[in-house]
Write a protein that holds these residues in place. Structure first.
Motif, PDB file in Angstrom:
ATOM      1  N   THR A 282     -15.341  26.503  33.563  1.00  0.00           N
ATOM      2  CA  THR A 282     -14.613  25.890  32.459  1.00  0.00           C
ATOM      3  C   THR A 282     -15.606  25.227  31.511  1.00  0.00           C
ATOM      4  O   THR A 282     -16.429  24.426  31.945  1.00  0.00           O
ATOM      5  CB  THR A 282     -13.593  24.859  32.970  1.00  0.00           C
ATOM      6  N   SER A 283     -15.513  25.582  30.216  1.00  0.00           N
ATOM      7  CA  SER A 283     -16.399  25.032  29.180  1.00  0.00           C
ATOM      8  C   SER A 283     -15.630  24.019  28.338  1.00  0.00           C
ATOM      9  O   SER A 283     -14.506  24.291  27.912  1.00  0.00           O
ATOM     10  CB  SER A 283     -16.913  26.140  28.260  1.00  0.00           C
ATOM     11  N   PHE A 284     -16.274  22.882  28.086  1.00  0.00           N
ATOM     12  CA  PHE A 284     -15.697  21.825  27.258  1.00  0.00           C
ATOM     13  C   PHE A 284     -16.614  21.574  26.072  1.00  0.00           C
ATOM     14  O   PHE A 284     -17.826  21.439  26.247  1.00  0.00           O
ATOM     15  CB  PHE A 284     -15.560  20.523  28.065  1.00  0.00           C
ATOM     16  N   GLU A 285     -16.059  21.503  24.879  1.00  0.00           N
ATOM     17  CA  GLU A 285     -16.835  21.267  23.660  1.00  0.00           C
ATOM     18  C   GLU A 285     -16.819  19.805  23.227  1.00  0.00           C
ATOM     19  O   GLU A 285     -17.555  19.420  22.321  1.00  0.00           O
ATOM     20  CB  GLU A 285     -16.311  22.148  22.518  1.00  0.00           C
ATOM     21  N   SER A 286     -15.968  18.979  23.843  1.00  0.00           N
ATOM     22  CA  SER A 286     -15.924  17.544  23.570  1.00  0.00           C
ATOM     23  C   SER A 286     -15.353  16.856  24.807  1.00  0.00           C
ATOM     24  O   SER A 286     -14.735  17.517  25.652  1.00  0.00           O
ATOM     25  CB  SER A 286     -15.045  17.245  22.343  1.00  0.00           C
ATOM     26  N   PRO A 287     -15.517  15.528  24.900  1.00  0.00           N
ATOM     27  CA  PRO A 287     -14.982  14.827  26.072  1.00  0.00           C
ATOM     28  C   PRO A 287     -13.455  14.919  26.187  1.00  0.00           C
ATOM     29  O   PRO A 287     -12.911  14.793  27.269  1.00  0.00           O
ATOM     30  CB  PRO A 287     -15.414  13.370  25.854  1.00  0.00           C
ATOM     31  N   THR A 288     -12.759  15.174  25.063  1.00  0.00           N
ATOM     32  CA  THR A 288     -11.299  15.252  25.087  1.00  0.00           C
ATOM     33  C   THR A 288     -10.782  16.697  25.104  1.00  0.00           C
ATOM     34  O   THR A 288      -9.582  16.915  25.165  1.00  0.00           O
ATOM     35  CB  THR A 288     -10.705  14.522  23.866  1.00  0.00           C
ATOM     36  N   ASP A 289     -11.679  17.660  25.037  1.00  0.00           N
ATOM     37  CA  ASP A 289     -11.317  19.076  25.045  1.00  0.00           C
ATOM     38  C   ASP A 289     -10.667  19.438  26.375  1.00  0.00           C
ATOM     39  O   ASP A 289     -11.094  18.981  27.436  1.00  0.00           O
ATOM     40  CB  ASP A 289     -12.587  19.918  24.825  1.00  0.00           C
ATOM     41  N   LYS A 290      -9.597  20.254  26.339  1.00  0.00           N
ATOM     42  CA  LYS A 290      -8.919  20.686  27.560  1.00  0.00           C
ATOM     43  C   LYS A 290      -9.697  21.779  28.275  1.00  0.00           C
ATOM     44  O   LYS A 290      -9.443  22.074  29.434  1.00  0.00           O
ATOM     45  CB  LYS A 290      -7.513  21.151  27.241  1.00  0.00           C
ATOM     46  N   GLY A 291     -10.637  22.401  27.590  1.00  0.00           N
ATOM     47  CA  GLY A 291     -11.515  23.385  28.208  1.00  0.00           C
ATOM     48  C   GLY A 291     -10.963  24.795  28.196  1.00  0.00           C
ATOM     49  O   GLY A 291      -9.771  25.018  28.070  1.00  0.00           O
ATOM     50  N   GLN A 292     -11.873  25.733  28.312  1.00  0.00           N
ATOM     51  CA  GLN A 292     -11.542  27.157  28.397  1.00  0.00           C
ATOM     52  C   GLN A 292     -12.151  27.689  29.688  1.00  0.00           C
ATOM     53  O   GLN A 292     -13.366  27.588  29.901  1.00  0.00           O
ATOM     54  CB  GLN A 292     -12.088  27.914  27.203  1.00  0.00           C
ATOM     55  N   THR A 293     -11.315  28.275  30.538  1.00  0.00           N
ATOM     56  CA  THR A 293     -11.765  28.747  31.840  1.00  0.00           C
ATOM     57  C   THR A 293     -11.969  30.260  31.833  1.00  0.00           C
ATOM     58  O   THR A 293     -11.150  30.998  31.301  1.00  0.00           O
ATOM     59  CB  THR A 293     -10.752  28.364  32.936  1.00  0.00           C
ATOM     60  N   THR A 294     -13.076  30.682  32.430  1.00  0.00           N
ATOM     61  CA  THR A 294     -13.434  32.083  32.538  1.00  0.00           C
ATOM     62  C   THR A 294     -13.728  32.397  33.999  1.00  0.00           C
ATOM     63  O   THR A 294     -14.432  31.651  34.671  1.00  0.00           O
ATOM     64  CB  THR A 294     -14.697  32.388  31.698  1.00  0.00           C
TER      65      THR A 294
END
Length: 187
Positions: free
Chosen positions: A149-161
């Motif tokens: 899971t990648s997060f672009e900010s501390p509040t980002d919900k993230g994108q999982t691969t």
């Protein structure tokens, strides 16, 4: 009667030794999985200020082992296209894996070499085996199926691969840079 008891005692000790060996191999597999997964985690948070302008960069990657209910679901095509790597896996119900792949030999990705997997198995989320190259030579393959899971900010919900995180194979990039871990994303 004493002979029977002695044989029974020896048999119990033998079973204990066998069970201890199985537990040790399972523990080693779980430990190895944790080590590989941890190598795919990272977190970077930088804040720079220059002439009153604040620039903030944030990147976090959290990885966890992907243990699927049906072991056959690990079958599929995986690739790291920016590195010229691909891997096709077929997994049977007993965790036995067959497959083939290609990898770039040079940084320009103009020369490729193919390989087949030999003695490959899945234990939990850990994949181990040997790459046997078409023109000769072998190399071990060790990796873990991962949900990354990648997060672009501390509040980002993230994108999982979902994919396969492999360590130990050195890949040559432009400028002489080498990396020794690769994430193969499922196509």
């Amino acid at each position: 009667m004493k002979k029977l008891n002695r044989i029974g005692f020896t048999g119990i000790i033998g079973l204990f030794v066998i069970n201890a060996g199985i537990a040790l191999s399972q523990e080693t597999s779980a430990q190895r999985t944790r080590v590989i997964v941890a190598s795919f985690n990272k977190k970077k948070h930088e804040v720079r200020e220059k002439k009153g302008i604040r620039v903030e960069k944030y990147k976090e990657i959290r990885s966890e082992p992907a243990i699927l209910k049906n072991i056959r679901d690990y079958s599929g095509s995986y690739e790291a296209p920016e590195l010229g790597l691909s891997l096709d896996l077929h997994v049977d119900g007993n965790g036995i894996v067959t497959g083939k792949g290609y990898e770039a030999v040079d940084a320009d990705q103009r020369v490729f070499r193919g390989f087949a997997l030999k003695n490959a198995r899945i234990d939990g989320a850990l994949l181990t085996g040997t790459k046997v190259y078409e023109r000769g030579g072998t190399e071990p393959l060790e990796g873990v199926f991962i949900n990354k899971t990648s997060f672009e900010s501390p509040t980002d919900k993230g994108q999982t691969t979902f994919g396969l995180g492999v360590i130990g194979h050195t890949v040559l990039l432009d400028g002489g840079v080498t990396i020794d871990k690769v994430f193969y994303q499922r196509k």
